[in-house]
Write an enzyme that holds these catalytic residues in place. Structure first.
Site, PDB file in Angstrom:
ATOM      1  N   ASP A 208       1.362  -0.888   9.497  1.00 55.48           N
ATOM      2  CA  ASP A 208       1.686   0.323  10.265  1.00 55.48           C
ATOM      3  C   ASP A 208       3.186   0.623  10.183  1.00 55.48           C
ATOM      4  OD1 ASP A 208       1.304   2.441  12.024  1.00 55.48           O
ATOM      5  OD2 ASP A 208       1.080   1.181  13.806  1.00 55.48           O
TER       6      ASP A 208
ATOM      7  N   SER B 134      -7.301  -5.278  10.501  1.00 60.21           N
ATOM      8  CA  SER B 134      -7.492  -6.288  11.564  1.00 60.21           C
ATOM      9  C   SER B 134      -7.201  -7.731  11.149  1.00 60.21           C
ATOM     10  CB  SER B 134      -8.909  -6.249  12.169  1.00 60.21           C
ATOM     11  OG  SER B 134      -9.068  -5.132  13.011  1.00 60.21           O
TER      12      SER B 134
ATOM     13  N   ILE C  76       0.821  -1.214   0.000  1.00 57.95           N
ATOM     14  CA  ILE C  76       0.000   0.000   0.000  1.00 57.95           C
ATOM     15  C   ILE C  76       0.858   1.270   0.000  1.00 57.95           C
ATOM     16  CG2 ILE C  76      -0.268   0.274   2.523  1.00 57.95           C
ATOM     17  CD1 ILE C  76      -3.296   0.770   1.945  1.00 57.95           C
TER      18      ILE C  76
HETATM   19  P1  ADP Z   1      -3.889  -5.388  12.209  1.00 53.83           P
HETATM   20  O1  ADP Z   1      -3.192  -5.127  13.517  1.00 53.83           O
HETATM   21  O2  ADP Z   1      -5.006  -4.406  11.922  1.00 53.83           O
HETATM   22  O3  ADP Z   1      -4.280  -6.817  12.035  1.00 53.83           O
HETATM   23  P2  ADP Z   1      -1.593  -5.783  10.426  1.00 53.83           P
HETATM   24  O4  ADP Z   1      -0.669  -4.750   9.878  1.00 53.83           O
HETATM   25  O5  ADP Z   1      -1.016  -6.840  11.294  1.00 53.83           O
HETATM   26  O6  ADP Z   1      -2.780  -4.969  11.123  1.00 53.83           O
HETATM   27  O7  ADP Z   1      -2.318  -6.504   9.223  1.00 53.83           O
HETATM   28  C1  ADP Z   1      -3.364  -5.930   8.460  1.00 53.83           C
HETATM   29  C2  ADP Z   1      -3.222  -6.393   7.023  1.00 53.83           C
HETATM   30  O8  ADP Z   1      -2.230  -5.596   6.371  1.00 53.83           O
HETATM   31  C3  ADP Z   1      -2.770  -7.841   6.884  1.00 53.83           C
HETATM   32  O9  ADP Z   1      -3.612  -8.478   5.935  1.00 53.83           O
HETATM   33  C4  ADP Z   1      -1.343  -7.716   6.360  1.00 53.83           C
HETATM   34  O10 ADP Z   1      -1.007  -8.790   5.494  1.00 53.83           O
HETATM   35  C5  ADP Z   1      -1.446  -6.430   5.571  1.00 53.83           C
HETATM   36  N1  ADP Z   1      -0.177  -5.730   5.261  1.00 53.83           N
HETATM   37  C6  ADP Z   1       1.033  -5.813   5.866  1.00 53.83           C
HETATM   38  N2  ADP Z   1       1.928  -5.014   5.255  1.00 53.83           N
HETATM   39  C7  ADP Z   1       1.270  -4.409   4.230  1.00 53.83           C
HETATM   40  C8  ADP Z   1       1.639  -3.478   3.202  1.00 53.83           C
HETATM   41  N3  ADP Z   1       2.875  -2.986   3.118  1.00 53.83           N
HETATM   42  N4  ADP Z   1       0.685  -3.087   2.306  1.00 53.83           N
HETATM   43  C9  ADP Z   1      -0.576  -3.559   2.385  1.00 53.83           C
HETATM   44  N5  ADP Z   1      -0.991  -4.435   3.323  1.00 53.83           N
HETATM   45  C10 ADP Z   1      -0.086  -4.860   4.227  1.00 53.83           C
END
Ligand code: ADP
Length: 170
Positions: free
Chosen positions: A34, A119, A11
Site C-alpha cells: 500500500d 493479506s 508491483i
Molecule cells: P496485507 O496487509 O494485505 O498483508 P502487506 O502490504 O503487508 O499487505 O503485504 C501483502 C504482500 O505484499 C506481502 O507478501 C508483501 O511482501 C508484498 N509486498 C510488499 N511490497 C510490495 C511491492 N512493492 N510489490 C509487490 N508486493 C509487495
C-alpha cells in the site's frame, strides 16, 4: 484465452492496465505494498481517494482509481482479511477481494492486471492457504468469463514466489 503468470518483483513497476492494492479500510495509505503504491503514484492518488471514497471501503470489496504516476492506468484498491482477527470468515473475505478486483477490472475494460499476495504481509495470512485461495478464485473468475488476457501474481519475496509456482504447477 486468459494467461496466468507469476513474477518476483515490485508491483509498482509493472506495465499492466491495472495493479491491485492490498489496502486497509481507510484507503488512506499504509505500509507494505500500500505504501509503495502511494509513494510511486504520488499525492494525486490520495487526493482522488479522499474525493471519491471519503468513507473508505469494507473488507473484501474493491474500488478503482487512476494510476497517476504509475505505468498502470488504474489501481484497484481492495482489502484482505486479517487472518487472526476476521475469524472463520477469512477464507471467504480473501476470495471476495480477488473476485471483486477482477470484476472491477472487467468493468474498466482492462486486458491485464497484477495482484500482490493480499493479506500475506502484516495481515498474517499463511502463504500456502492464501495462495490456494487466490489461484482458485482467479480460475473461477476466468471460467465465469472475462475480457482479461493477462493475470499476473506479483510476489515480493521468495516464499510467496515459490508458493505460486507450486500452486500453478510452474
Ligand atoms: P496485507 O496487509 O494485505 O498483508 P502487506 O502490504 O503487508 O499487505 O503485504 C501483502 C504482500 O505484499 C506481502 O507478501 C508483501 O511482501 C508484498 N509486498 C510488499 N511490497 C510490495 C511491492 N512493492 N510489490 C509487490 N508486493 C509487495
Amino acid at each position: 484465452m486468459t494467461s496466468i503468470s507469476v513474477v518476483l518483483g515490485d508491483i509498482t513497476k509493472l506495465e499492466v492496465d491495472a495493479i491491485v492494492n492490498a489496502a486497509n479500510v481507510s484507503l488512506r495509505g499504509g505500509g507494505g505494498v500500500d505504501g509503495a503504491i502511494h509513494r510511486a503514484a504520488g499525492l494525486g492518488l490520495l487526493e482522488e481517494i479522499i474525493e471519491k471514497y471519503p468513507d473508505g471501503i469494507i473488507v473484501g470489496a474493491a474500488l478503482p482509481t487512476f494510476g497517476h504516476k504509475l505505468k498502470a492506468m488504474y489501481v484497484i484498491h481492495t482489502v484482505g482479511p486479517r487472518y487472526y482477527l476476521d475469524g472463520v470468515e477469512h477464507e471467504k473475505l480473501l476470495s471476495d477481494a480477488y473476485r471483486n478486483s477482477i470484476r472491477v477490472a472487467n468493468e474498466l475494460g482492462c486486458k491485464s492486471i497484477a495482484f500482490p499476495a493480499i493479506s500475506t504481509g502484516v495481515y498474517g495470512y499463511p502463504i500456502d492457504e492464501a495462495t490456494e485461495i487466490a489461484v482458485r478464485t482467479i480460475r473461477e473468475e476466468i471460467a465465469a468469463g472475462t475480457e482479461l488476457q493477462e493475470i499476473v501474481f506479483c510476489c515480493f519475496d521468495d516464499a510467496n514466489f515459490e508458493a505460486y509456482k507450486n500452486e500453478l504447477g510452474l
